[in-house]
Design a protein around this motif. Structure first.
Motif, mmCIF file in Angstrom:
data_model
loop_
_atom_site.group_PDB
_atom_site.id
_atom_site.type_symbol
_atom_site.label_atom_id
_atom_site.label_comp_id
_atom_site.label_asym_id
_atom_site.label_seq_id
_atom_site.Cartn_x
_atom_site.Cartn_y
_atom_site.Cartn_z
ATOM 1 N N SER A 119 50.367 -1.211 -23.808
ATOM 2 C CA SER A 119 50.812 -0.727 -25.185
ATOM 3 C C SER A 119 49.092 -0.865 -26.555
ATOM 4 C CB SER A 119 52.187 -0.577 -25.948
ATOM 5 O OG SER A 119 52.184 -2.567 -26.042
ATOM 6 N N SER A 120 48.909 -2.067 -26.275
ATOM 7 C CA SER A 120 48.019 -2.543 -27.469
ATOM 8 C C SER A 120 46.897 -1.992 -26.901
ATOM 9 C CB SER A 120 47.407 -3.577 -27.968
ATOM 10 O OG SER A 120 47.477 -3.978 -26.359
ATOM 11 N N TYR A 121 46.610 -0.658 -26.417
ATOM 12 C CA TYR A 121 45.329 -0.036 -25.927
ATOM 13 C C TYR A 121 45.410 1.633 -25.326
ATOM 14 C CZ TYR A 121 44.561 -4.875 -23.979
ATOM 15 O OH TYR A 121 43.974 -6.352 -23.371
ATOM 16 N N SER A 129 49.431 11.623 -20.286
ATOM 17 C CA SER A 129 50.178 11.341 -20.891
ATOM 18 C C SER A 129 50.600 10.055 -20.706
ATOM 19 C CB SER A 129 51.835 11.759 -20.811
ATOM 20 O OG SER A 129 52.054 11.267 -18.756
ATOM 21 N N ARG A 130 51.697 8.465 -21.223
ATOM 22 C CA ARG A 130 51.898 7.573 -20.900
ATOM 23 C C ARG A 130 53.412 6.963 -21.336
ATOM 24 N NH1 ARG A 130 48.385 4.533 -25.069
ATOM 25 N NH2 ARG A 130 48.755 2.309 -23.854
ATOM 26 N N ASP A 131 53.612 5.142 -20.758
ATOM 27 C CA ASP A 131 55.403 5.160 -20.870
ATOM 28 C C ASP A 131 54.682 3.901 -20.870
ATOM 29 O OD1 ASP A 131 57.605 4.399 -20.586
ATOM 30 O OD2 ASP A 131 58.448 5.819 -19.196
ATOM 31 N N ASN A 132 54.798 3.085 -22.210
ATOM 32 C CA ASN A 132 54.422 1.946 -22.331
ATOM 33 C C ASN A 132 55.822 1.277 -21.502
ATOM 34 O OD1 ASN A 132 52.496 2.464 -23.831
ATOM 35 N ND2 ASN A 132 53.096 2.595 -25.089
ATOM 36 N N ALA A 133 56.555 1.359 -21.375
ATOM 37 C CA ALA A 133 57.579 0.810 -20.654
ATOM 38 C C ALA A 133 57.703 0.361 -19.595
ATOM 39 C CB ALA A 133 59.444 1.493 -21.191
ATOM 40 N N GLU A 134 57.218 1.130 -18.689
ATOM 41 C CA GLU A 134 56.872 1.386 -17.343
ATOM 42 C C GLU A 134 55.094 0.987 -16.761
ATOM 43 O OE1 GLU A 134 59.038 1.614 -15.073
ATOM 44 O OE2 GLU A 134 60.530 2.279 -16.236
#
Length: 121
Positions: free
Chosen positions: A29-31, A70-75
């Motif tokens: 998530s920091s990228y 899109s992105r899913d930081n949890a996954e």
């Protein structure tokens, strides 16, 4: 962070594909995540990028309105939904990550292995 792109294949013009980018590590998530592509005989070019929590996205003019990042930081995943594909979209697609908000490929520190997308009838 290690990245692995997948989802490429052969699709007819006008069709759709969804590319996925799986990341390892707890700091995904920091990228910033970017998608790039390289067609035979051409330089690698920017396609799209997304900010850390998905609050901002940028697209190349050539894909605007057709592709969605899109992105899913949890996954620990990111995706590139590609619609209305054209033969000129044929290329190896790469996902990349870095802490810098940029469209410049050389600025990205981490790269996936690439997945081939072929648009042809």
């Amino acid at each position: 962070v290690q990245l692995q792109a997948s989802g490429g294949g052969l699709v007819q013009p006008g069709g759709s594909l969804r590319l996925s980018c799986a990341a390892s590590g707890r700091t995904f998530s920091s990228y910033i995540v970017g998608w790039f592509r390289q067609a035979p005989g051409k330089e690698r070019e920017f396609v799209a990028r997304i900010h850390r929590i998905g609050s901002m996205t940028v697209y190349a003019d050539s894909v605007k309105g057709r592709f969605t990042i899109s992105r899913d930081n949890a996954e620990n995943t990111a995706a590139l939904q590609m619609n209305s594909l054209r033969p000129e979209d044929t290329a190896v697609y790469y996902c990349a990550a870095d802490r810098t908000w940029t469209s410049t490929a050389s600025a990205y520190s981490y790269w996936g292995q690439g997945t081939l997308v072929t648009v042809s009838s």
